[in-house]
Design a protein around this motif. Structure first.
Motif, PDB file in Angstrom:
ATOM      1  N   LEU A  16      93.064  69.693  50.043  1.00 15.51           N
ATOM      2  CA  LEU A  16      93.752  68.565  50.669  1.00 15.51           C
ATOM      3  C   LEU A  16      94.884  69.003  51.589  1.00 15.51           C
ATOM      4  O   LEU A  16      95.633  68.164  52.088  1.00 15.51           O
ATOM      5  CB  LEU A  16      94.292  67.626  49.581  1.00 15.51           C
ATOM      6  CG  LEU A  16      93.247  67.037  48.639  1.00 15.51           C
ATOM      7  CD1 LEU A  16      93.916  66.166  47.586  1.00 15.51           C
ATOM      8  CD2 LEU A  16      92.211  66.248  49.398  1.00 15.51           C
ATOM      9  N   ALA A  17      95.012  70.289  51.843  1.00 16.64           N
ATOM     10  CA  ALA A  17      96.090  70.813  52.680  1.00 16.64           C
ATOM     11  C   ALA A  17      96.035  70.247  54.100  1.00 16.64           C
ATOM     12  O   ALA A  17      97.070  70.164  54.773  1.00 16.64           O
ATOM     13  CB  ALA A  17      96.047  72.337  52.715  1.00 16.64           C
ATOM     14  N   TRP A  18      94.873  69.827  54.545  1.00 11.14           N
ATOM     15  CA  TRP A  18      94.739  69.264  55.889  1.00 11.14           C
ATOM     16  C   TRP A  18      95.617  68.031  56.062  1.00 11.14           C
ATOM     17  O   TRP A  18      96.055  67.730  57.168  1.00 11.14           O
ATOM     18  CB  TRP A  18      93.269  68.899  56.174  1.00 11.14           C
ATOM     19  CG  TRP A  18      92.684  67.924  55.204  1.00 11.14           C
ATOM     20  CD1 TRP A  18      91.987  68.213  54.066  1.00 11.14           C
ATOM     21  CD2 TRP A  18      92.755  66.494  55.262  1.00 11.14           C
ATOM     22  NE1 TRP A  18      91.618  67.050  53.426  1.00 11.14           N
ATOM     23  CE2 TRP A  18      92.078  65.982  54.142  1.00 11.14           C
ATOM     24  CE3 TRP A  18      93.312  65.595  56.170  1.00 11.14           C
ATOM     25  CZ2 TRP A  18      91.946  64.619  53.896  1.00 11.14           C
ATOM     26  CZ3 TRP A  18      93.180  64.230  55.921  1.00 11.14           C
ATOM     27  CH2 TRP A  18      92.517  63.768  54.798  1.00 11.14           C
ATOM     28  N   GLN A  19      95.903  67.321  54.978  1.00 16.13           N
ATOM     29  CA  GLN A  19      96.684  66.082  55.069  1.00 16.13           C
ATOM     30  C   GLN A  19      98.083  66.320  55.644  1.00 16.13           C
ATOM     31  O   GLN A  19      98.643  65.444  56.291  1.00 16.13           O
ATOM     32  CB  GLN A  19      96.779  65.405  53.709  1.00 16.13           C
ATOM     33  CG  GLN A  19      95.456  64.855  53.251  1.00 16.13           C
ATOM     34  CD  GLN A  19      95.529  64.193  51.890  1.00 16.13           C
ATOM     35  OE1 GLN A  19      96.472  64.399  51.124  1.00 16.13           O
ATOM     36  NE2 GLN A  19      94.526  63.398  51.580  1.00 16.13           N
ATOM     37  N   GLU A  20      98.631  67.492  55.420  1.00 17.30           N
ATOM     38  CA  GLU A  20      99.968  67.806  55.945  1.00 17.30           C
ATOM     39  C   GLU A  20      99.970  67.885  57.469  1.00 17.30           C
ATOM     40  O   GLU A  20     101.004  67.689  58.090  1.00 17.30           O
ATOM     41  CB  GLU A  20     100.469  69.119  55.349  1.00 17.30           C
ATOM     42  CG  GLU A  20     100.707  69.027  53.859  1.00 17.30           C
ATOM     43  CD  GLU A  20     101.102  70.355  53.249  1.00 17.30           C
ATOM     44  OE1 GLU A  20     101.385  71.316  53.996  1.00 17.30           O
ATOM     45  OE2 GLU A  20     101.122  70.432  52.008  1.00 17.30           O
ATOM     46  N   ARG A  21      98.826  68.177  58.078  1.00 18.56           N
ATOM     47  CA  ARG A  21      98.732  68.287  59.540  1.00 18.56           C
ATOM     48  C   ARG A  21      98.205  67.015  60.198  1.00 18.56           C
ATOM     49  O   ARG A  21      98.079  66.946  61.409  1.00 18.56           O
ATOM     50  CB  ARG A  21      97.824  69.470  59.900  1.00 18.56           C
ATOM     51  CG  ARG A  21      98.330  70.795  59.370  1.00 18.56           C
ATOM     52  CD  ARG A  21      97.548  72.012  59.848  1.00 18.56           C
ATOM     53  NE  ARG A  21      96.129  71.844  60.073  1.00 18.56           N
ATOM     54  CZ  ARG A  21      95.168  71.997  59.150  1.00 18.56           C
ATOM     55  NH1 ARG A  21      95.478  72.310  57.923  1.00 18.56           N
ATOM     56  NH2 ARG A  21      93.902  71.861  59.470  1.00 18.56           N
ATOM     57  N   ALA A  22      97.920  66.007  59.409  1.00 17.72           N
ATOM     58  CA  ALA A  22      97.343  64.764  59.931  1.00 17.72           C
ATOM     59  C   ALA A  22      98.375  63.965  60.722  1.00 17.72           C
ATOM     60  O   ALA A  22      99.506  63.784  60.280  1.00 17.72           O
ATOM     61  CB  ALA A  22      96.807  63.925  58.778  1.00 17.72           C
ATOM     62  N   LEU A  23      97.972  63.499  61.886  1.00 14.86           N
ATOM     63  CA  LEU A  23      98.863  62.693  62.722  1.00 14.86           C
ATOM     64  C   LEU A  23      99.217  61.363  62.073  1.00 14.86           C
ATOM     65  O   LEU A  23     100.295  60.815  62.308  1.00 14.86           O
ATOM     66  CB  LEU A  23      98.233  62.450  64.098  1.00 14.86           C
ATOM     67  CG  LEU A  23      98.113  63.659  65.009  1.00 14.86           C
ATOM     68  CD1 LEU A  23      97.421  63.255  66.302  1.00 14.86           C
ATOM     69  CD2 LEU A  23      99.476  64.261  65.286  1.00 14.86           C
ATOM     70  N   CYS A  24      98.349  60.843  61.243  1.00 14.38           N
ATOM     71  CA  CYS A  24      98.631  59.556  60.596  1.00 14.38           C
ATOM     72  C   CYS A  24      99.833  59.650  59.676  1.00 14.38           C
ATOM     73  O   CYS A  24     100.491  58.643  59.418  1.00 14.38           O
ATOM     74  CB  CYS A  24      97.412  59.041  59.845  1.00 14.38           C
ATOM     75  SG  CYS A  24      96.830  60.122  58.531  1.00 14.38           S
ATOM     76  N   ALA A  25     100.143  60.840  59.199  1.00 13.67           N
ATOM     77  CA  ALA A  25     101.308  61.016  58.338  1.00 13.67           C
ATOM     78  C   ALA A  25     102.608  60.781  59.107  1.00 13.67           C
ATOM     79  O   ALA A  25     103.651  60.564  58.503  1.00 13.67           O
ATOM     80  CB  ALA A  25     101.305  62.418  57.726  1.00 13.67           C
ATOM     81  N   GLN A  26     102.524  60.811  60.432  1.00 17.89           N
ATOM     82  CA  GLN A  26     103.695  60.608  61.286  1.00 17.89           C
ATOM     83  C   GLN A  26     103.662  59.243  61.959  1.00 17.89           C
ATOM     84  O   GLN A  26     104.402  58.986  62.892  1.00 17.89           O
ATOM     85  CB  GLN A  26     103.728  61.699  62.359  1.00 17.89           C
ATOM     86  CG  GLN A  26     103.667  63.096  61.822  1.00 17.89           C
ATOM     87  CD  GLN A  26     103.245  64.081  62.885  1.00 17.89           C
ATOM     88  OE1 GLN A  26     103.461  63.862  64.061  1.00 17.89           O
ATOM     89  NE2 GLN A  26     102.652  65.175  62.469  1.00 17.89           N
ATOM     90  N   THR A  27     102.771  58.374  61.510  1.00 24.17           N
ATOM     91  CA  THR A  27     102.525  57.084  62.140  1.00 24.17           C
ATOM     92  C   THR A  27     102.665  55.974  61.101  1.00 24.17           C
ATOM     93  O   THR A  27     102.529  56.217  59.909  1.00 24.17           O
ATOM     94  CB  THR A  27     101.091  57.062  62.721  1.00 24.17           C
ATOM     95  OG1 THR A  27     100.895  58.228  63.509  1.00 24.17           O
ATOM     96  CG2 THR A  27     100.842  55.861  63.585  1.00 24.17           C
ATOM     97  N   ASP A  28     102.881  54.767  61.563  1.00 17.08           N
ATOM     98  CA  ASP A  28     102.970  53.611  60.673  1.00 17.08           C
ATOM     99  C   ASP A  28     101.672  53.467  59.886  1.00 17.08           C
ATOM    100  O   ASP A  28     100.602  53.259  60.475  1.00 17.08           O
ATOM    101  CB  ASP A  28     103.232  52.350  61.502  1.00 17.08           C
ATOM    102  CG  ASP A  28     103.330  51.094  60.669  1.00 17.08           C
ATOM    103  OD1 ASP A  28     103.387  51.184  59.427  1.00 17.08           O
ATOM    104  OD2 ASP A  28     103.356  50.013  61.281  1.00 17.08           O
ATOM    105  N   PRO A  29     101.721  53.575  58.563  1.00 17.13           N
ATOM    106  CA  PRO A  29     100.492  53.494  57.763  1.00 17.13           C
ATOM    107  C   PRO A  29      99.775  52.151  57.873  1.00 17.13           C
ATOM    108  O   PRO A  29      98.569  52.081  57.669  1.00 17.13           O
ATOM    109  CB  PRO A  29     100.956  53.753  56.331  1.00 17.13           C
ATOM    110  CG  PRO A  29     102.425  53.624  56.346  1.00 17.13           C
ATOM    111  CD  PRO A  29     102.901  53.811  57.747  1.00 17.13           C
TER     112      PRO A  29
END
Length: 86
Positions: A16-29
């Motif tokens: 699940l390490a890919w989640q840290e690089r996901a752009l959605c983590a920096q966007t309004d959920p």
């Protein structure tokens, strides 16, 4: 794709390490989980330029995610993709 899905172990944190690089983590959920009938355009636009889009989609398919935009696809689009893969 089915062969890979069988190998995904969600209990393995490195998977699940890919989640840290996901752009959605920096966007309004809320953009990724719109109200029924709401627009998915903003979320899909974010996904288009995300470097982990493929990993996100694979995760959603492997875990039968029923809600939200994952890997640039809605639940309906993921369902169609699953049907074509069978």
């Amino acid at each position: 794709m089915q062969a890979f899905l069988a190998l995904v172990d969600i209990s393995d944190e490195s998977a699940l390490a890919w989640q840290e690089r996901a752009l959605c983590a920096q966007t309004d959920p809320e953009a990724f989980f719109p109200e029924k009938g709401g627009s998915t355009r903003e979320a899909k636009r974010v996904c288009q330029s995300c470097e982990v889009r493929a990993e996100c989609l694979e995760y959603a398919l492997a875990n039968d995610e029923r809600f939200g935009i994952w890997g640039g696809l809605s639940e309906r689009e993921r369902r169609k993709l699953r049907r074509r893969a069978v």
